[in-house]
Design an enzyme around this catalytic site. Structure first.
Site, PDB file in Angstrom:
ATOM      1  N   GLY A 247      49.198  50.372  35.951  1.00 24.85           N
ATOM      2  CA  GLY A 247      50.229  49.931  36.886  1.00 24.85           C
ATOM      3  C   GLY A 247      50.779  48.564  36.550  1.00 24.85           C
ATOM      4  O   GLY A 247      51.987  48.314  36.682  1.00 24.85           O
ATOM      5  N   ASP A 248      49.915  47.664  36.106  1.00 22.97           N
ATOM      6  CA  ASP A 248      50.368  46.321  35.744  1.00 22.97           C
ATOM      7  C   ASP A 248      51.226  46.348  34.483  1.00 22.97           C
ATOM      8  O   ASP A 248      52.197  45.601  34.364  1.00 22.97           O
ATOM      9  CB  ASP A 248      49.166  45.397  35.551  1.00 22.97           C
ATOM     10  CG  ASP A 248      48.334  45.263  36.815  1.00 22.97           C
ATOM     11  OD1 ASP A 248      48.914  45.377  37.915  1.00 22.97           O
ATOM     12  OD2 ASP A 248      47.114  45.060  36.710  1.00 22.97           O
TER      13      ASP A 248
END
Length: 311
Positions: A247-248
């Site tokens: 996600g990052d």
């Protein structure tokens, strides 16, 4: 410059084991310890891609000192603001057998009014050199739920575009300030809206104030509802590995796309390729460079058209 904000910075510890089995002892194959928190991970990825980045947020205590010492070797510029409390640690246990990751998150240090004032002054100064501000992660104790809304407003007043990646009440409050992009995962989006359909939930979140919504859906890729259209983007293959940093990495690609003004299909293709490549690395904030370059030309990006009603 891309500015990332990590209000609840952490020292991330990752254990890799052959297989995670409850109620047994385990031999740890390898241990990784590094500066973390979602915004720090985003900045690491951006720095590896050649972007000038700065990390701000809050950290303190012996854990904070170790965090900052490791960050000095990572590439992003350290603009963290000290607090008197002890920064949190996270522990991730990765199973080689199936690639699953089990994560343990501490709450973080309480933040005083004076510490918050010092941070907002630092943040306002850094906005003067920023093109995009990424606001990521949980809130430490002592901060009101609407602090992200305040940071989004300050960025907009400075002419800086924003990406908000948080969840729950902090996300709901932040939406009222109108961030340019929000990036919840599918579960967070459905939980926030109480809806069961991802597309309907994205539309509801956009109605609450977000300009554009990009929802990550694990191995199925991304669903994006934007002012320019709606798209689905999917990786070229199913991957086994550690998903905690995917996600990052996705947010890093979104930030780069905002900074360059790239069209949404290109941005989403980069986001899926980069997040898929992050799954192949044992620690959040890293990605497999060879896989990233291979995936960039293989990601499927499909525009989704609204169904027409018939009389």
């Amino acid at each position: 410059m891309i500015l990332t904000v990590t209000l609840n910075a952490a020292l991330d510890v990752t254990y890799v084991v052959d297989e995670l089995v409850p109620r047994t002892s385990h031999r740890v194959d390898s241990v990784h310890e590094r500066a973390g928190g979602k915004g720090v991970n985003v900045a690491r990825v951006l720095s590896a891609l050649g972007w000038q980045t700065a990390v701000t947020g809050l950290c303190g205590g012996d854990t904070g000192d170790r965090l900052r010492a490791e960050l000095r070797t990572a590439g992003p510029r350290d603009e963290l603001v000290p607090v008197t409390g002890e920064s949190r640690r996270t522990l991730t246990v990765v199973s080689r057998a199936d690639g699953d990751a089990t994560v343990f998150n501490q709450g973080g240090p309480a933040v005083t009014a004076g510490e918050w004032e010092a941070f907002t002054a630092r943040y306002a100064r850094l906005l003067g050199d920023a093109d995009v501000a990424v606001l990521s992660g949980s809130l430490p104790p002592g901060l009101p739920v609407d602090v992200y809304a305040h940071l989004v407003t300050l960025a907009r007043e400075a002419g800086v575009r924003t990406i908000l990646d948080t969840s729950g009440s902090a996300l709901r409050a932040g939406l009222a300030a109108g961030p340019d992009v929000v990036k919840p995962n599918a579960d967070e989006l459905l939980d926030l809206t109480g809806l069961r359909d991802l597309a309907a939930a994205a539309a509801a979140v956009r109605a609450l104030g977000a300009r554009d919504v990009v929802a990550s859906h694990g191995p199925d890729g991304l669903h994006a509802l934007t002012a320019q259209g709606t798209w689905r983007a999917a990786p070229p293959e199913r991957l086994a590995g550690n998903p905690t940093g995917a996600g990052d990495a996705c947010v890093a690609a979104l930030a780069a796309g905002l900074a360059t003004g790239a069209p949404w299909p290109a941005v989403l293709g980069e986001a899926v390729a980069l997040s898929a490549a992050a799954v192949l690395r044992p620690t959040a904030g890293d990605f497999d460079a060879d896989a990233y370059h291979r995936f960039r030309t293989a990601v499927s990006v499909e525009e989704v058209h609204a169904a027409r009603s018939h009389p």
